[in-house]
Design a protein around this motif. Sequence first.
Motif, short mmCIF file in Angstrom:
data_model
loop_
_atom_site.label_atom_id
_atom_site.label_comp_id
_atom_site.label_asym_id
_atom_site.label_seq_id
_atom_site.Cartn_x
_atom_site.Cartn_y
_atom_site.Cartn_z
N GLU A 1 0.86 -1.17 0.00
CA GLU A 1 0.00 0.00 0.00
C GLU A 1 0.90 1.23 0.00
O GLU A 1 1.97 1.24 0.61
CB GLU A 1 -0.92 0.01 1.23
CG GLU A 1 -1.93 -1.11 1.26
CD GLU A 1 -2.78 -1.08 2.51
OE1 GLU A 1 -2.58 -0.16 3.34
OE2 GLU A 1 -3.65 -1.97 2.67
N TRP A 2 0.44 2.30 -0.70
CA TRP A 2 1.18 3.56 -0.79
C TRP A 2 0.35 4.68 -0.16
O TRP A 2 -0.86 4.74 -0.32
CB TRP A 2 1.48 3.91 -2.25
CG TRP A 2 2.47 3.00 -2.89
CD1 TRP A 2 2.22 1.82 -3.50
CD2 TRP A 2 3.88 3.20 -2.98
NE1 TRP A 2 3.38 1.25 -3.98
CE2 TRP A 2 4.42 2.09 -3.67
CE3 TRP A 2 4.75 4.21 -2.55
CZ2 TRP A 2 5.78 1.95 -3.94
CZ3 TRP A 2 6.10 4.08 -2.82
CH2 TRP A 2 6.61 2.96 -3.50
N ARG B 1 5.44 3.40 2.21
CA ARG B 1 5.14 2.15 1.51
C ARG B 1 4.98 1.05 2.56
O ARG B 1 5.90 0.78 3.34
CB ARG B 1 6.26 1.79 0.54
CG ARG B 1 5.95 0.58 -0.34
CD ARG B 1 7.14 0.20 -1.18
NE ARG B 1 6.79 -0.73 -2.24
CZ ARG B 1 7.67 -1.31 -3.08
NH1 ARG B 1 8.97 -1.04 -2.95
NH2 ARG B 1 7.26 -2.13 -4.00
N THR B 2 3.82 0.40 2.59
CA THR B 2 3.53 -0.64 3.58
C THR B 2 3.51 -1.99 2.90
O THR B 2 2.75 -2.21 1.94
CB THR B 2 2.16 -0.38 4.25
OG1 THR B 2 2.17 0.91 4.86
CG2 THR B 2 1.89 -1.43 5.33
N LYS C 1 16.02 7.78 -0.45
CA LYS C 1 16.44 7.19 0.80
C LYS C 1 15.27 6.43 1.45
O LYS C 1 14.12 6.85 1.34
CB LYS C 1 16.96 8.26 1.77
CG LYS C 1 18.25 8.92 1.31
CD LYS C 1 18.76 9.90 2.35
CE LYS C 1 20.08 10.54 1.90
NZ LYS C 1 20.59 11.49 2.93
N ILE C 2 15.60 5.30 2.13
CA ILE C 2 14.59 4.45 2.76
C ILE C 2 14.82 4.43 4.26
O ILE C 2 15.95 4.24 4.73
CB ILE C 2 14.64 3.01 2.20
CG1 ILE C 2 14.35 3.01 0.70
CG2 ILE C 2 13.64 2.11 2.92
CD1 ILE C 2 14.43 1.64 0.08
N TYR C 3 13.74 4.61 5.02
CA TYR C 3 13.80 4.55 6.47
C TYR C 3 12.79 3.49 6.95
O TYR C 3 11.59 3.76 7.03
CB TYR C 3 13.46 5.92 7.09
CG TYR C 3 14.35 7.03 6.58
CD1 TYR C 3 15.55 7.32 7.21
CD2 TYR C 3 13.99 7.79 5.45
CE1 TYR C 3 16.37 8.35 6.75
CE2 TYR C 3 14.80 8.80 4.99
CZ TYR C 3 15.99 9.08 5.63
OH TYR C 3 16.80 10.09 5.18
N PRO C 4 13.24 2.24 7.25
CA PRO C 4 12.31 1.18 7.67
C PRO C 4 11.81 1.40 9.09
O PRO C 4 12.54 1.86 9.97
CB PRO C 4 13.14 -0.10 7.57
CG PRO C 4 14.56 0.37 7.74
CD PRO C 4 14.63 1.75 7.16
N PHE D 1 7.77 1.44 5.33
CA PHE D 1 9.03 2.01 4.85
C PHE D 1 8.75 3.45 4.43
O PHE D 1 7.86 3.69 3.60
CB PHE D 1 9.59 1.21 3.67
CG PHE D 1 9.95 -0.21 3.99
CD1 PHE D 1 11.23 -0.56 4.38
CD2 PHE D 1 8.99 -1.21 3.92
CE1 PHE D 1 11.56 -1.87 4.67
CE2 PHE D 1 9.31 -2.53 4.20
CZ PHE D 1 10.60 -2.86 4.59
N ALA D 2 9.50 4.38 5.00
CA ALA D 2 9.38 5.78 4.61
C ALA D 2 10.41 6.07 3.51
O ALA D 2 11.60 5.78 3.67
CB ALA D 2 9.60 6.70 5.80
#
Length: 569
Positions: free
Chosen positions: A279-280, A295-296, A321-324, A346-347
Amino acid sequence: MVRNIIRIIASSIAASLLLIQSAFALTQVTATIDKNPVMDKESFVLQVIADDDVDTNALDTSPLLKDFIVGRTSVSTQTSMVNFDTTRTTKWTTVLIARAPGKYTIPALTVESVSTAPISVEVLEASSQGAAKTQDIFITTDISAKEVYVQQQLTLTVKLHFAAELKRGSLSEPTLDGASINQVGKDIENDSIINGRRYRVIERNYAINPQNSGEFVIKTPIFSGEIISPSSRRSQFLSFTDTKPVSVLGEDIHLSVKPIPDNYQGVWLPSEILTLHQEWQPDGESFMVGEPITRTLTLTAAGLSEEQLPQLEMTSPSGIKIYPDQAELHTGISNGRLVSQKKQNFALVASRVGTYELPEIRLPWWNTVTNRIQYAVIPAKTVTITPNDEMVEESKITGVRSDNTNVETTNSDLSMLQNDKTSADVQTVVVTKSSWLQWLFLVLWLLTSLAWLLSVLSKKSTSTKQVTPVKNNHYKTLLKACDSNNGEQVLKSLVTWADEHFPDKNVSTLDDVKRIINDTSFNEELTNLQACFFAKQTQQWQGQKLKTFIIEINKRPKRKQKEIVTLNP
């Protein structure tokens, strides 16, 4: 003369004692059973009665073990007197279950050199015409599959049927070597009519996960209790009831557990159905520079526990950049099946405009229905990053200089941040001549900067005085749990200790612990701990062996502490 009288009295007393002793001497021992024939897996009661008050341990039931399962034995003594006629009896009550259908003989049992007469008993098969389902209590079992893969979940349903009134009772747990067994949901009670007779039914479901391959036997539960039966005692005003001990067995189940296929690669996930979706937030394919995107990813699997679900990971191209976030785990029951779910956010934050492709996410799993490898796939996604006008305006405002003369600034620096803007777009910002307020603000800013500098120097000097750092107690808690053989506490502390000792590995499950340590002996001992704890075995788990492994692993130097990533607003 007096001496003769004393002798006569003494002789009379001795003779009386001999008569009393002979009157209460053991002369007869009888044995009876409460039903004949009996049905397979059904209990019956053996009573042995001695006509004297004898030692309660005088009866030896070991000759019965060859053909019968010997249950609980109770002993009672009774003394009664009618018209000065005193009688004493000792009664043993034993619950027996035949090991298989057939004709048997209960051998003679001896109590103080006096033996009972042998008893013939017939045990009928449950499917025979003579066994017309007339028993007061029996157990039926149903299993979802008799051939499974290692770590594949199967469901065992146990139903206790009873037509008599229960006074008390207990149902044991099923057992299987090298497997985790957990009750699923609560007991279900209902009524059922079998061959015209009404039964009360208690249903209990178990989830079983075999951890080793091979041929096994599931030992089904045993029910032991007491039922209320009518008493032979009667009176004009009162009615009496007696209780009778009962025990009943379910059918043992043979189980074949297949190993992991040789061609399988990846984390072993045997399941009937496994899904992976995304999901977005916000939804779409076009986003702006600096805009936070969530992003889930959600992984759902039937027949797998939370610990078996793998780590969810995603990669991104340069420029994003990804921030889990921390994963959320959920477990529920659907149609008697254990369903586990892992959800992780995930951001994503883009730093440059352009078109990017997020790679495909592919997770292998084994379909236990079709017996082949399948893949849960999230296709690759193309996203477009556009300029953020709000960031441009904010950059323009923060880029204004203030002094005593008129100054001109352009947005040429901003064009480097958003390369779709041309350097021809030039704007001029005119700052009027400074007033006394500007000087006031400058003085206040200098004072604030000085106060901040003094605060930093003060904190730095204070921190240097702290010589002894605060240590985490996860390691000590884990060793203490091993010393006390507390398997539940060890399972809770292992992940936190491993996450602290391996900070760059992101440890969140017991499977992560096994994978990171990668030691066969350690993994076998951890599997043994899980089996002892979840299977509720009667044997106490011993933690010294696992403690030795943990001490040895803890001596290894810690790796570099992982950095905590923070997302700026």
